[in-house]
Design a protein around this motif. Structure first.
Motif, short mmCIF file in Angstrom:
data_model
loop_
_atom_site.label_atom_id
_atom_site.label_comp_id
_atom_site.label_asym_id
_atom_site.label_seq_id
_atom_site.Cartn_x
_atom_site.Cartn_y
_atom_site.Cartn_z
N ARG A 23 -13.61 -8.09 28.77
CA ARG A 23 -14.15 -8.68 29.99
C ARG A 23 -14.06 -10.20 29.89
NH1 ARG A 23 -19.96 -8.50 33.12
NH2 ARG A 23 -19.18 -9.77 34.83
N GLU A 24 -13.68 -10.82 31.00
CA GLU A 24 -13.62 -12.28 31.05
C GLU A 24 -14.99 -12.87 30.69
OE1 GLU A 24 -10.93 -14.08 34.47
OE2 GLU A 24 -12.29 -12.55 35.26
N SER A 25 -14.99 -13.91 29.87
CA SER A 25 -16.24 -14.58 29.53
C SER A 25 -16.75 -15.40 30.70
CB SER A 25 -16.03 -15.51 28.32
OG SER A 25 -15.71 -14.75 27.18
N GLU A 26 -15.83 -15.96 31.46
CA GLU A 26 -16.19 -16.80 32.61
C GLU A 26 -15.65 -16.20 33.89
OE1 GLU A 26 -17.98 -19.73 32.43
OE2 GLU A 26 -18.26 -19.37 30.29
N GLY A 27 -15.88 -14.93 34.10
CA GLY A 27 -15.38 -14.27 35.30
C GLY A 27 -15.87 -12.84 35.37
N ASP A 28 -15.34 -12.12 36.35
CA ASP A 28 -15.81 -10.77 36.60
C ASP A 28 -14.77 -9.69 36.36
OD1 ASP A 28 -18.31 -11.73 37.46
OD2 ASP A 28 -17.53 -12.12 39.47
N ARG A 29 -13.60 -10.07 35.87
CA ARG A 29 -12.55 -9.07 35.67
C ARG A 29 -12.64 -8.43 34.29
NH1 ARG A 29 -7.31 -12.45 37.36
NH2 ARG A 29 -8.49 -13.97 36.15
N TYR A 30 -12.23 -7.17 34.28
CA TYR A 30 -12.14 -6.40 33.05
C TYR A 30 -10.67 -6.10 32.80
CZ TYR A 30 -17.14 -5.45 33.55
OH TYR A 30 -18.50 -5.58 33.65
N LEU A 31 -10.32 -5.94 31.53
CA LEU A 31 -8.95 -5.60 31.17
C LEU A 31 -8.99 -4.36 30.28
CD1 LEU A 31 -5.97 -6.49 31.36
CD2 LEU A 31 -6.32 -7.71 29.21
N PRO A 32 -8.58 -3.20 30.82
CA PRO A 32 -8.50 -1.98 30.00
C PRO A 32 -7.14 -1.90 29.33
CG PRO A 32 -8.14 -1.42 32.30
CD PRO A 32 -8.36 -2.92 32.24
N ILE A 33 -7.13 -1.59 28.03
CA ILE A 33 -5.89 -1.44 27.28
C ILE A 33 -5.97 -0.12 26.52
CG2 ILE A 33 -4.40 -2.41 25.50
CD1 ILE A 33 -5.54 -5.17 26.14
N TRP A 34 -5.05 0.79 26.81
CA TRP A 34 -4.99 2.05 26.08
C TRP A 34 -4.46 1.76 24.69
CZ3 TRP A 34 -5.60 1.97 31.12
CH2 TRP A 34 -6.27 3.02 31.73
N GLU A 94 -0.37 -23.93 14.20
CA GLU A 94 0.22 -23.33 15.39
C GLU A 94 1.28 -22.26 15.10
OE1 GLU A 94 -1.16 -23.76 18.46
OE2 GLU A 94 -2.59 -24.96 17.32
N VAL A 95 1.27 -21.70 13.92
CA VAL A 95 2.16 -20.59 13.59
C VAL A 95 1.69 -19.39 14.39
CG1 VAL A 95 2.88 -19.01 11.76
CG2 VAL A 95 2.71 -21.45 11.30
N ARG A 96 2.65 -18.70 15.04
CA ARG A 96 2.33 -17.52 15.85
C ARG A 96 3.06 -16.31 15.31
NH1 ARG A 96 1.56 -18.46 22.07
NH2 ARG A 96 0.42 -20.41 22.01
N VAL A 97 2.35 -15.18 15.32
CA VAL A 97 2.94 -13.92 14.92
C VAL A 97 2.65 -12.91 16.02
CG1 VAL A 97 2.88 -12.04 13.22
CG2 VAL A 97 2.65 -14.42 12.46
N SER A 98 3.70 -12.25 16.51
CA SER A 98 3.53 -11.24 17.55
C SER A 98 2.87 -10.00 16.95
CB SER A 98 4.90 -10.88 18.14
OG SER A 98 4.75 -9.92 19.16
N ALA A 99 1.96 -9.41 17.71
CA ALA A 99 1.23 -8.23 17.24
C ALA A 99 0.77 -7.39 18.42
CB ALA A 99 0.02 -8.66 16.40
N ARG A 100 0.40 -6.17 18.13
CA ARG A 100 -0.18 -5.33 19.19
C ARG A 100 -1.58 -5.86 19.51
NH1 ARG A 100 0.36 0.60 16.76
NH2 ARG A 100 -0.92 -0.47 15.23
N PRO A 101 -1.99 -5.80 20.77
CA PRO A 101 -3.34 -6.26 21.12
C PRO A 101 -4.44 -5.51 20.36
CG PRO A 101 -2.03 -6.08 23.09
CD PRO A 101 -1.21 -5.48 21.97
N SER A 102 -4.26 -4.22 20.11
CA SER A 102 -5.30 -3.46 19.42
C SER A 102 -5.51 -3.99 18.00
CB SER A 102 -4.94 -1.98 19.40
OG SER A 102 -3.66 -1.78 18.85
#
Length: 164
Positions: A23-34, A94-102
């Protein structure tokens, strides 16, 4: 890009498919991720403060990062393509590594770092779940959010989120 917090995990029936709800910290939207069952269990254990006798994969990853003298700054959910979410682990320098959200969320919870979602992802997949209660009610908000989420999940399927 907006910061989100983990509301929890729900298992969608009858498929027994875990769904991570942000859920957004500063908003009302939710994001469901299977997500997968293993990652769901890792998130649930961390939220409940359960420490396994031996480190799980996400605990091991946290420990390796620290042992190598690095730190995780934040997690970013950066893209949604054909129903699949993508995330980046953002480390020091600022090193970035791609990963699954879960996996990213499980690690973020263990390391106490913020989780962000790109605005374009929230615009595409974020959902407004009608709020009938008052958000000033303290601890009841989380229960209300989870109950609304359960009702919402009863009315949708993963196919509702496929790009058309």
């Amino acid at each position: 890009m907006g910061e989100v917090r983990v509301v929890g995990i729900r298992v969608e029936q009858p498929a027994n498919q875990p769904v991570l709800l942000l859920r957004e910290s500063e908003g009302d939207r939710y994001l469901p991720i299977w997500i997968g069952q293993t990652e769901a269990n890792a998130i649930i254990l961390e939220q409940q403060g359960v420490e396994p006798v031996r480190p799980l994969t996400h605990d091991l990853f946290r420990d390796v990062i620290g042992a190598l003298g690095h730190s995780l700054k934040e997690v970013r959910i950066v893209d949604l393509q054909e129903g699949t979410f993508y995330a980046d682990l953002v480390f020091d320098s600022e090193v970035r590594v791609s990963a699954r959200p879960s996996d990213s969320v499980a690690i973020a919870l263990r390391m106490g770092v913020p989780i962000y979602v790109e605005d374009a992802v929230l615009d595409e997949a974020g959902l407004l779940i009608p709020d009938e209660g008052d958000e000033e009610s303290g601890g009841a908000v989380r229960e209300d959010e989870v109950e609304k989420f359960k009702e919402f999940l009863d009315s949708i399927s993963p196919d509702d989120f496929k790009a058309g």
